[in-house]
Enzyme design. Structure first.
Site, PDB file in Angstrom:
ATOM      1  NE  ARG A   1      -4.181  -1.879   1.668  1.00  0.00           N
ATOM      2  CZ  ARG A   1      -4.226  -2.939   2.475  1.00  0.00           C
ATOM      3  NH1 ARG A   1      -3.413  -3.023   3.500  1.00  0.00           N
ATOM      4  NH2 ARG A   1      -5.091  -3.881   2.253  1.00  0.00           N
TER       5      ARG A   1
ATOM      6  CE  LYS B   1      -1.309  13.668 -15.027  1.00  0.00           C
ATOM      7  NZ  LYS B   1      -1.608  14.150 -16.389  1.00  0.00           N
TER       8      LYS B   1
ATOM      9  CD  GLU C   1       5.961  16.444 -22.694  1.00  0.00           C
ATOM     10  OE1 GLU C   1       5.177  17.351 -22.356  1.00  0.00           O
ATOM     11  OE2 GLU C   1       5.571  15.341 -23.144  1.00  0.00           O
TER      12      GLU C   1
ATOM     13  CE  LYS D   1       4.350  17.709 -14.571  1.00  0.00           C
ATOM     14  NZ  LYS D   1       4.521  16.414 -15.123  1.00  0.00           N
TER      15      LYS D   1
ATOM     16  CD  GLU E   1      -4.758  15.845 -15.997  1.00  0.00           C
ATOM     17  OE1 GLU E   1      -3.520  15.793 -15.862  1.00  0.00           O
ATOM     18  OE2 GLU E   1      -5.371  15.247 -16.885  1.00  0.00           O
TER      19      GLU E   1
ATOM     20  NE  ARG F   1      -0.615  17.035 -13.352  1.00  0.00           N
ATOM     21  CZ  ARG F   1       0.145  16.310 -12.552  1.00  0.00           C
ATOM     22  NH1 ARG F   1      -0.089  16.294 -11.256  1.00  0.00           N
ATOM     23  NH2 ARG F   1       1.152  15.598 -13.037  1.00  0.00           N
TER      24      ARG F   1
ATOM     25  CG  ASN G   1      -2.827  16.233 -20.447  1.00  0.00           C
ATOM     26  OD1 ASN G   1      -1.921  15.420 -20.397  1.00  0.00           O
ATOM     27  ND2 ASN G   1      -3.648  16.449 -19.436  1.00  0.00           N
TER      28      ASN G   1
ATOM     29  CG  HIS H   1       0.419  15.215 -24.158  1.00  0.00           C
ATOM     30  ND1 HIS H   1       1.066  16.426 -24.362  1.00  0.00           N
ATOM     31  CD2 HIS H   1       1.330  14.417 -23.533  1.00  0.00           C
ATOM     32  CE1 HIS H   1       2.297  16.347 -23.875  1.00  0.00           C
ATOM     33  NE2 HIS H   1       2.486  15.149 -23.370  1.00  0.00           N
TER      34      HIS H   1
ATOM     35  CG  HIS I   1      -0.803  10.377 -25.061  1.00  0.00           C
ATOM     36  ND1 HIS I   1      -1.309  10.751 -23.848  1.00  0.00           N
ATOM     37  CD2 HIS I   1       0.528  10.200 -24.869  1.00  0.00           C
ATOM     38  CE1 HIS I   1      -0.329  10.817 -22.964  1.00  0.00           C
ATOM     39  NE2 HIS I   1       0.797  10.503 -23.560  1.00  0.00           N
TER      40      HIS I   1
ATOM     41  CG  HIS J   1       6.159  11.110 -25.042  1.00  0.00           C
ATOM     42  ND1 HIS J   1       4.837  10.742 -24.982  1.00  0.00           N
ATOM     43  CD2 HIS J   1       6.247  12.295 -24.388  1.00  0.00           C
ATOM     44  CE1 HIS J   1       4.149  11.659 -24.304  1.00  0.00           C
ATOM     45  NE2 HIS J   1       4.989  12.613 -23.932  1.00  0.00           N
TER      46      HIS J   1
HETATM   47  N1  GLY Z   1       2.543  15.125 -18.214  1.00  0.00           N
HETATM   48  C1  GLY Z   1       1.432  15.910 -17.869  1.00  0.00           C
HETATM   49  C2  GLY Z   1       1.217  15.995 -16.398  1.00  0.00           C
HETATM   50  O1  GLY Z   1       2.064  15.625 -15.620  1.00  0.00           O
HETATM   51  O2  GLY Z   1       0.168  16.423 -16.000  1.00  0.00           O
END
Ligand code: GLY
Length: 346
Positions: free
Chosen positions: A109, A131, A173, A207, A217, A221, A225, A228, A232, A247
């Protein structure tokens, strides 16, 4: 989710040594892939003493960003009876820090972890913000949790062994951070890319500023993206083909397409559209996308994590430095964006 500190270059040594010597840590593990074990572990060992650490080795590459690779990590932790006070030090690129953070967050956990990113992409994006996760089939980061590292330690020394295509991949990025939040950063990245150390720290600050306002998010946040939603989808599409696309290269294509959509739908001026697409074109060897594949790519956008109630959304730009999120994305607009893209790369 708690916020976390990012240390740069030598300033990370002391917090690292303090944490691993802390009585709250029972045993420390370094997670590497085959490449970082060979190229980066000896460099880290010069910076800090790693004699007491146990190495956990996983295979290299996006195709191993899976729950099966987490099983390797969990099996090794279990084999040596790692307890809840164990510490996992993730030494690698974004695949490794995402997977390592996820494996640490689920083991018993949750155990503590540190990220030491070794690629530019991981330095400016993946290793900060909490993330974590793995891919599921061709769906990127489909399984994951928000979970912050104890801290991230960005050291530019690791960039010395990084191939130039990986540097360009990470630059996408940084370009994105400028486009969504700070036009000055965009100008600096495209005009003065050699001064990487200060650009990295500015990019990470952008960031962190965004993540601090919305760690999980719920809203703002999402602007991280930009590029993306389509990027993506294109990256996932290429994962299933023999052609390879990094990427950042996929995100570069996504940023062009989504800048075009911003022009079409949000009033981004034509001058700014050109100011975005021209430098991206000169940074990257952009792929030609076969019109026969457009529909499959559009289908893949339906898996995007920003979608709500079955409607596909993207992040758009009102101008350089000002992003808006939750903009509906329709197939007709995407097809028009693909024709714009085709026109500028040919
Ligand atoms: N890579 C986008 C974020 O961390 O929200």
């Amino acid at each position: 989710m708690k916020t976390h500190q990012v240390y740069f270059n030598h300033s990370g040594v002391q917090p690292f040594e303090e944490l691993v010597k802390d009585s709250g840590i029972s045993k420390a593990f370094v997670l590497c892939d085959q490449i970082t074990a060979e190229l980066c572990l000896p460099v880290l060992n010069e910076l800090v003493d790693l004699r007491e650490f146990t190495l956990i080795l996983i295979p290299t590459g996006e195709s191993y960003k899976t729950i099966e690779t987490c099983n390797i990590v969990w099996a090794q932790l279990t084999k040596v009876n790692a307890d809840r006070k164990a510490l996992l030090i993730n030494l690698g690129g974004g695949v490794l820090t995402d997977l390592g953070g996820f494996a640490a967050s689920c083991y018993k956990r949750g155990i503590k972890f540190i990220n030491i990113p070794t690629t530019l992409l991981a330095m400016v994006d993946a290793s900060t913000g909490g993330k974590t996760g793995v891919d599921f089939g061709s769906f990127k980061n489909q399984i994951g949790v928000f979970s912050a590292p104890e801290f991230t330690w960005v050291h530019s020394i690791f960039l010395k062994s990084l191939p130039s295509n990986q540097i360009r991949s990470g630059a996408a990025e940084m370009i994105k951070h400028g486009l969504i939040y700070d036009s000055k950063h965009f100008d600096e990245v495209i005009s003065n890319f050699n001064d990487l150390t200060s650009l990295i720290s500015d990019s990470v600050s952008i960031k962190q500023a965004v993540v601090a306002q919305d760690p999980t998010e719920k809203g703002l946040r999402k602007i991280l993206n930009f590029g993306h939603t389509l990027g993506h989808a294109i990256e996932s599409f290429y994962l299933e083909t023999p052609a390879s696309l990094l990427h950042g290269e996929a995100i570069a294509v996504g940023m062009i397409l989504e800048a075009y959509l911003s022009h079409r739908e949000l009033g981004l001026s034509n001058n700014e559209l050109v100011a975005i697409t021209n430098p991206i074109k000169s940074f990257y060897d952009l792929p030609i996308i076969d019109p026969a594949d457009y529909q499959d790519i559009i289908e893949l956008t339906k898996q995007d994590k920003k979608n709500e109630h079955g409607s596909v959304r993207f992040v758009g730009l009102k101008q350089i430095g000002k992003a808006v999120y939750d903009v509906p994305l329709e197939a007709e607009g995407i097809l028009e964006a693909f024709s714009y893209y085709k026109g500028i790369i040919l």
